[in-house]
Design a protein around this motif. Structure first.
Motif: not given
Ligand SMILES: [Zn+2]
Length: 79
Positions: A49-71
């Motif tokens: 999950l630490i690597r997931v967080r690092e990936h999210l910080e570097a990847c706008p595409c996955c951050t978009g998905q993450y925000n979608l899940v949160l919403e």
């Protein structure tokens, strides 16, 4: 210019190390449920999950998905 075997070896090692540290997008999305759940529950972020967080910080595409899940989760909670 040809690489000698020493340089090739070093290059391969570098690639392997990079792959160990960085997640690909599908790998990140695979763990996204778990990551979101941990954040929601206030659980400590460790292991992959630490690597997931690092990936999210570097990847706008996955951050978009993450925000979608949160919403989505928020929408469910508000029902
Ligand atoms: Zn990504």
């Amino acid at each position: 210019m040809a690489l000698n075997s020493d340089q090739v070896g070093r290059l391969l090692k570098m690639i392997q190390q990079t792959q160990e540290v960085e997640l690909t997008c599908p790998e990140c999305l695979d763990e996204l449920d778990k990551y979101t759940q941990s954040i929601q529950d206030g659980m400590p972020i460790d292991g992959v999950l630490i690597r997931v967080r690092e990936h999210l910080e570097a990847c706008p595409c996955c951050t978009g998905q993450y925000n979608l899940v949160l919403e989505t989760l928020k929408a469910i909670e508000e029902q």
